[in-house]
Design a protein around this motif. Structure first.
Motif, PDB file in Angstrom:
ATOM      1  N   TYR A  82       0.828  -1.203   0.000  1.00  0.00           N
ATOM      2  CA  TYR A  82       0.000   0.000   0.000  1.00  0.00           C
ATOM      3  C   TYR A  82       0.865   1.257   0.000  1.00  0.00           C
ATOM      4  CZ  TYR A  82      -4.307  -2.633   0.689  1.00  0.00           C
ATOM      5  OH  TYR A  82      -5.372  -3.479   0.519  1.00  0.00           O
ATOM      6  N   GLN A  83       2.035   1.210   0.652  1.00  0.00           N
ATOM      7  CA  GLN A  83       2.945   2.345   0.662  1.00  0.00           C
ATOM      8  C   GLN A  83       3.462   2.615  -0.756  1.00  0.00           C
ATOM      9  OE1 GLN A  83       3.749   4.429   3.174  1.00  0.00           O
ATOM     10  NE2 GLN A  83       4.933   5.610   1.698  1.00  0.00           N
ATOM     11  N   VAL A  84       3.820   1.559  -1.463  1.00  0.00           N
ATOM     12  CA  VAL A  84       4.276   1.699  -2.854  1.00  0.00           C
ATOM     13  C   VAL A  84       3.152   2.262  -3.713  1.00  0.00           C
ATOM     14  CG1 VAL A  84       5.027   0.404  -4.894  1.00  0.00           C
ATOM     15  CG2 VAL A  84       6.029  -0.084  -2.651  1.00  0.00           C
ATOM     16  N   TRP A  85       1.934   1.783  -3.490  1.00  0.00           N
ATOM     17  CA  TRP A  85       0.788   2.279  -4.242  1.00  0.00           C
ATOM     18  C   TRP A  85       0.612   3.778  -3.988  1.00  0.00           C
ATOM     19  CZ3 TRP A  85      -4.877   0.261  -3.238  1.00  0.00           C
ATOM     20  CH2 TRP A  85      -5.754   0.829  -4.151  1.00  0.00           C
ATOM     21  N   LEU A  86       0.701   4.185  -2.727  1.00  0.00           N
ATOM     22  CA  LEU A  86       0.555   5.594  -2.378  1.00  0.00           C
ATOM     23  C   LEU A  86       1.642   6.443  -3.031  1.00  0.00           C
ATOM     24  CD1 LEU A  86      -0.841   7.811  -0.695  1.00  0.00           C
ATOM     25  CD2 LEU A  86       0.703   7.200   1.187  1.00  0.00           C
ATOM     26  N   GLU A  87       2.871   5.950  -3.029  1.00  0.00           N
ATOM     27  CA  GLU A  87       3.975   6.692  -3.632  1.00  0.00           C
ATOM     28  C   GLU A  87       3.819   6.832  -5.141  1.00  0.00           C
ATOM     29  OE1 GLU A  87       7.359   4.486  -2.354  1.00  0.00           O
ATOM     30  OE2 GLU A  87       7.204   5.204  -0.275  1.00  0.00           O
ATOM     31  N   ASN A  88       3.192   5.858  -5.779  1.00  0.00           N
ATOM     32  CA  ASN A  88       3.028   5.882  -7.237  1.00  0.00           C
ATOM     33  C   ASN A  88       1.675   6.434  -7.678  1.00  0.00           C
ATOM     34  OD1 ASN A  88       5.578   4.762  -7.671  1.00  0.00           O
ATOM     35  ND2 ASN A  88       4.777   2.698  -7.356  1.00  0.00           N
ATOM     36  N   LEU A  89       0.921   6.963  -6.749  1.00  0.00           N
ATOM     37  CA  LEU A  89      -0.393   7.514  -7.066  1.00  0.00           C
ATOM     38  C   LEU A  89      -0.232   8.782  -7.915  1.00  0.00           C
ATOM     39  CD1 LEU A  89      -3.166   6.462  -6.184  1.00  0.00           C
ATOM     40  CD2 LEU A  89      -3.154   8.148  -4.374  1.00  0.00           C
ATOM     41  N   PRO A  90      -1.014   8.933  -8.963  1.00  0.00           N
ATOM     42  CA  PRO A  90      -0.910  10.135  -9.786  1.00  0.00           C
ATOM     43  C   PRO A  90      -1.208  11.397  -8.964  1.00  0.00           C
ATOM     44  CG  PRO A  90      -2.298   8.488 -10.851  1.00  0.00           C
ATOM     45  CD  PRO A  90      -1.999   7.996  -9.485  1.00  0.00           C
ATOM     46  N   THR A 134      -9.047   7.749  -1.731  1.00  0.00           N
ATOM     47  CA  THR A 134      -8.137   6.607  -1.830  1.00  0.00           C
ATOM     48  C   THR A 134      -6.782   6.949  -1.233  1.00  0.00           C
ATOM     49  OG1 THR A 134      -9.250   5.830  -3.835  1.00  0.00           O
ATOM     50  CG2 THR A 134      -7.020   5.000  -3.431  1.00  0.00           C
ATOM     51  N   ALA A 135      -6.282   8.102  -1.542  1.00  0.00           N
ATOM     52  CA  ALA A 135      -4.983   8.539  -1.014  1.00  0.00           C
ATOM     53  C   ALA A 135      -5.031   8.656   0.507  1.00  0.00           C
ATOM     54  CB  ALA A 135      -4.577   9.861  -1.634  1.00  0.00           C
ATOM     55  N   GLU A 136      -6.138   9.168   1.025  1.00  0.00           N
ATOM     56  CA  GLU A 136      -6.277   9.303   2.477  1.00  0.00           C
ATOM     57  C   GLU A 136      -6.261   7.927   3.155  1.00  0.00           C
ATOM     58  OE1 GLU A 136      -9.746  11.592   3.374  1.00  0.00           O
ATOM     59  OE2 GLU A 136      -9.043  13.318   2.223  1.00  0.00           O
ATOM     60  N   LYS A 137      -6.970   6.978   2.576  1.00  0.00           N
ATOM     61  CA  LYS A 137      -7.008   5.634   3.150  1.00  0.00           C
ATOM     62  C   LYS A 137      -5.643   4.957   3.060  1.00  0.00           C
ATOM     63  CE  LYS A 137     -11.898   5.009   2.316  1.00  0.00           C
ATOM     64  NZ  LYS A 137     -12.925   4.295   1.579  1.00  0.00           N
ATOM     65  N   LEU A 138      -4.963   5.146   1.944  1.00  0.00           N
ATOM     66  CA  LEU A 138      -3.624   4.579   1.810  1.00  0.00           C
ATOM     67  C   LEU A 138      -2.668   5.199   2.814  1.00  0.00           C
ATOM     68  CD1 LEU A 138      -3.328   4.438  -2.078  1.00  0.00           C
ATOM     69  CD2 LEU A 138      -3.571   2.503  -0.511  1.00  0.00           C
ATOM     70  N   GLN A 139      -2.827   6.500   3.074  1.00  0.00           N
ATOM     71  CA  GLN A 139      -1.984   7.183   4.052  1.00  0.00           C
ATOM     72  C   GLN A 139      -2.222   6.626   5.459  1.00  0.00           C
ATOM     73  OE1 GLN A 139       0.337   9.442   3.185  1.00  0.00           O
ATOM     74  NE2 GLN A 139       1.041   9.406   5.300  1.00  0.00           N
ATOM     75  N   VAL A 140      -3.484   6.399   5.793  1.00  0.00           N
ATOM     76  CA  VAL A 140      -3.816   5.836   7.116  1.00  0.00           C
ATOM     77  C   VAL A 140      -3.180   4.454   7.280  1.00  0.00           C
ATOM     78  CG1 VAL A 140      -5.712   4.940   8.524  1.00  0.00           C
ATOM     79  CG2 VAL A 140      -5.926   7.162   7.407  1.00  0.00           C
ATOM     80  N   ILE A 141      -3.275   3.638   6.246  1.00  0.00           N
ATOM     81  CA  ILE A 141      -2.686   2.294   6.304  1.00  0.00           C
ATOM     82  C   ILE A 141      -1.174   2.390   6.442  1.00  0.00           C
ATOM     83  CG2 ILE A 141      -2.265   0.183   4.974  1.00  0.00           C
ATOM     84  CD1 ILE A 141      -5.108   0.557   3.815  1.00  0.00           C
ATOM     85  N   SER A 142      -0.561   3.304   5.712  1.00  0.00           N
ATOM     86  CA  SER A 142       0.893   3.458   5.760  1.00  0.00           C
ATOM     87  C   SER A 142       1.380   3.928   7.120  1.00  0.00           C
ATOM     88  CB  SER A 142       1.343   4.448   4.684  1.00  0.00           C
ATOM     89  OG  SER A 142       1.038   3.948   3.414  1.00  0.00           O
TER      90      SER A 142
END
Length: 98
Positions: free
Chosen positions: A55-63, A71-79
């Motif tokens: 999920y961290q990699v996904w967040l870093e590669n998010l446009p 989606t970015a907020e949820k990925l940040q919470v998980i990270s």
């Protein structure tokens, strides 16, 4: 007039033939040594860490256009979750905790 046992059984079998067969699945544990609870806990924590990295990699590669999305907020919470709190010494039980 009541049906005889043979008539009841015949009707039952006819009803069963008309229905879709019942599928039964074996839900027993696979043969071999079963993992202990502490081993299963450690495996689950490791799986969570791997998922967190994904999920961290996904967040870093998010446009950039999605940088402030839900989606970015949820990925940040998980990270930001601290999974090190899950590294605990679990009881082994049956007087083996000495």
């Amino acid at each position: 007039m009541a049906l005889s046992n043979a008539e009841r059984q015949r009707r039952y079998r006819e009803r069963r033939r008309a229905e879709e067969p019942i599928r039964r699945y074996d839900v027993r544990q696979p043969k071999g040594k079963k993992q202990s609870r502490p081993q299963r806990w450690a495996a689950a924590v490791e799986e969570l860490r791997m998922l967190q990295e994904e999920y961290q990699v996904w967040l870093e590669n998010l446009p950039e256009a999605l940088a402030h999305s839900a989606t970015a907020e949820k990925l940040q919470v998980i990270s930001e979750l601290d999974l090190h709190e899950l590294d605990v010494e679990l009881p082994r039980g049956f007087g083996q905790d000495d």
